[in-house]
Design an enzyme around this catalytic site. Structure first.
Site, short mmCIF file in Angstrom:
data_model
loop_
_atom_site.label_atom_id
_atom_site.label_comp_id
_atom_site.label_asym_id
_atom_site.label_seq_id
_atom_site.Cartn_x
_atom_site.Cartn_y
_atom_site.Cartn_z
N ALA A 1 97.99 59.93 117.40
CA ALA A 1 98.05 61.21 117.16
C ALA A 1 98.83 61.82 118.28
CB ALA A 1 96.93 62.13 116.70
N PRO B 1 99.76 68.21 121.54
CA PRO B 1 100.82 69.31 122.36
C PRO B 1 100.23 69.66 123.76
CG PRO B 1 100.53 70.26 120.47
CD PRO B 1 99.62 69.01 120.36
N GLY C 1 98.28 74.41 124.71
CA GLY C 1 97.53 74.99 123.81
C GLY C 1 97.02 76.29 124.25
N LEU C 2 96.74 77.22 123.16
CA LEU C 2 96.15 78.51 123.34
C LEU C 2 94.46 78.33 123.41
CD1 LEU C 2 97.15 81.51 123.69
CD2 LEU C 2 96.21 81.68 121.41
N GLY C 3 94.07 78.82 124.37
CA GLY C 3 92.61 79.08 124.59
C GLY C 3 92.26 80.14 123.76
N ASP D 1 92.94 76.22 120.68
CA ASP D 1 91.39 75.52 120.90
C ASP D 1 90.41 76.43 120.52
OD1 ASP D 1 89.74 73.63 122.38
OD2 ASP D 1 89.18 75.71 123.24
N TYR E 1 82.37 80.49 119.81
CA TYR E 1 83.08 81.89 120.36
C TYR E 1 83.06 82.90 119.33
CZ TYR E 1 85.38 78.18 123.50
OH TYR E 1 85.67 77.04 124.34
N LYS F 1 84.77 73.11 118.02
CA LYS F 1 83.64 72.09 118.85
C LYS F 1 82.41 72.51 117.98
CE LYS F 1 86.36 73.51 122.96
NZ LYS F 1 86.87 74.79 122.56
N HIS G 1 80.39 70.06 121.87
CA HIS G 1 80.94 71.26 123.01
C HIS G 1 80.20 70.87 124.36
CE1 HIS G 1 82.14 75.51 123.18
NE2 HIS G 1 82.32 75.25 124.40
#
Ligand SMILES: NC(=O)c1ccc[n+]([C@@H]2O[C@H](COP(=O)([O-])OP(=O)(O)OC[C@H]3O[C@@H](n4cnc5c(N)ncnc54)[C@H](OP(=O)(O)O)[C@@H]3O)[C@@H](O)[C@H]2O)c1
Length: 306
Positions: free
Chosen positions: A10, A13, A16-18, A43, A48, A77, A110
């Protein structure tokens, strides 16, 4: 957008955006703004506590026809309180439900230690310590492998795993982790982990690639004088220099800078139109202090990186 190839074949990118601390409407808008700015990789993590707004944002992007699901690369995660093997599938399914998705592109363990089921995100026992459970990473990993083998997830990986533990997992596993997501920035460069992961075909994603910027006091890749000076030569910001440096260190690295501000999202992804010279790369290499801004010992009472 440039990509790296995972050991599953796969494409991930490279930027990526956190989304740590991107909650509620700020989190929702961050995903939409990032998508407009060209981000396709996001991500996330159960811990979170923002899956609901993230899910609404992905639904909006897909239902409005801006992108198909397969155009997005979505990572989440497994939290430490779901490491019991029988909890891994339900935890994954709960995350999918919250995100209103049918599958994830990447699901990571995680942290490589387990907490009791009722400790989300972190709890303390009567002595003030984070309670831990005796579940080896290899047991949790077996359940992760089952998700992959059943075709429920496109790739599985780990996070915060050191060379010794990664080697242990690598020797005993059926499916080699596709990714190890770890803290990496100019003040925590992890060169030995990079070369080991390259050797065994594990991609690295750098978290806190700006050293958390303003949130971490003096460990700040967005205003360090060496990075500012290098940036002036290229008409780029210190943050862009820190992020570009990761892109040039190894093709096997992706980054996930977090921002909720669109102008910074654009800044953080605009790093493919200049190149650092070998001497600039060396100057940045000298900034390494092996200094983690995520203080794992303060968070979990576990000196994981010692
Ligand atoms: N696997 C793990 O255990 C783990 C641990 C920590 C983080 N992560 C992941 O990695 C992502 C990134 O790490 P992070 O969020 O801790 O730190 P980071 O990306 O290094 O820094 C984010 C901070 O920098 C600010 N910022 C962003 N772009 C900037 C720029 N161009 N100039 C100046 N400041 C800028 C952001 O503020 P604004 O939002 O206000 O712009 C935010 O305060 C997280 O969001 C999360 O997805 C994973």
């Amino acid at each position: 957008m440039l990509h790296s190839t995972l050991n599953t074949n796969a494409q991930i990118p490279r930027v990526g955006l956190g989304t740590l601390d991107s909650r509620g409407d700020d989190g929702y808008n961050a995903i939409l703004d990032a998508f407009d700015a060209g981000y396709r990789s996001f991500d996330l993590a159960y811990a979170y506590l923002n899956e609901e707004p993230m899910g609404r944002a992905f639904k909006h992007i897909i239902e409005s026809g801006k992108a198909k699901r397969e155009d997005l690369f979505i990572t989440s995660k497994l939290w430490c309180n779901d490491h019991r093997p029988e909890l891994v599938l339900p935890a994954y399914q709960r995350t999918l439900k919250n995100l209103q998705l049918d599958y994830l592109d990447l699901y990571l363990v995680h942290w490589p230690f387990a907490m009791p089921p009722d400790s989300l995100p972190i709890s303390k026992d009567k002595d003030g310590f984070t309670p831990v459970e005796r579940i080896p990473l290899s047991a949790t990993w077996k359940a992760m492998e089952e998700l992959y083998e059943k075709g429920l997830v496109k790739a599985i990986g780990v996070s915060n795993v050191t060379v010794a533990l990664l080697y242990e997992l690598y020797c005993g596993c059926k499916i080699i982790p596709a990714v190890n997501q770890v803290e990496m920035h100019p003040f925590c460069q992890q060169p030995k982990l990079i070369s080991f992961c390259e050797r065994i075909g594990v991609h690295l994603t750098a978290y806190c690639p700006l050293g958390r910027a303003a949130k971490s006091g003096d460990v700040n890749a967005s205003n360090h004088p060496v990075l500012v000076e290098i940036g002036k030569k290229h008409k780029k910001s210190a943050a862009q220099v820190a992020l570009r440096w990761q892109m040039q260190r190894s093709q096997n690295i992706s980054i996930i800078p977090k921002s909720v501000r669109k102008e910074r999202m654009i800044e953080n992804i605009s790093i493919f139109d200049f190149e650092l010279t070998p001497s600039e790369m060396e100057e940045i290499a000298k900034l390494d202090e092996n200094r983690h801004v995520i203080d794992v010992e303060a968070l979990f009472d576990i000196p994981l990186f010692n």
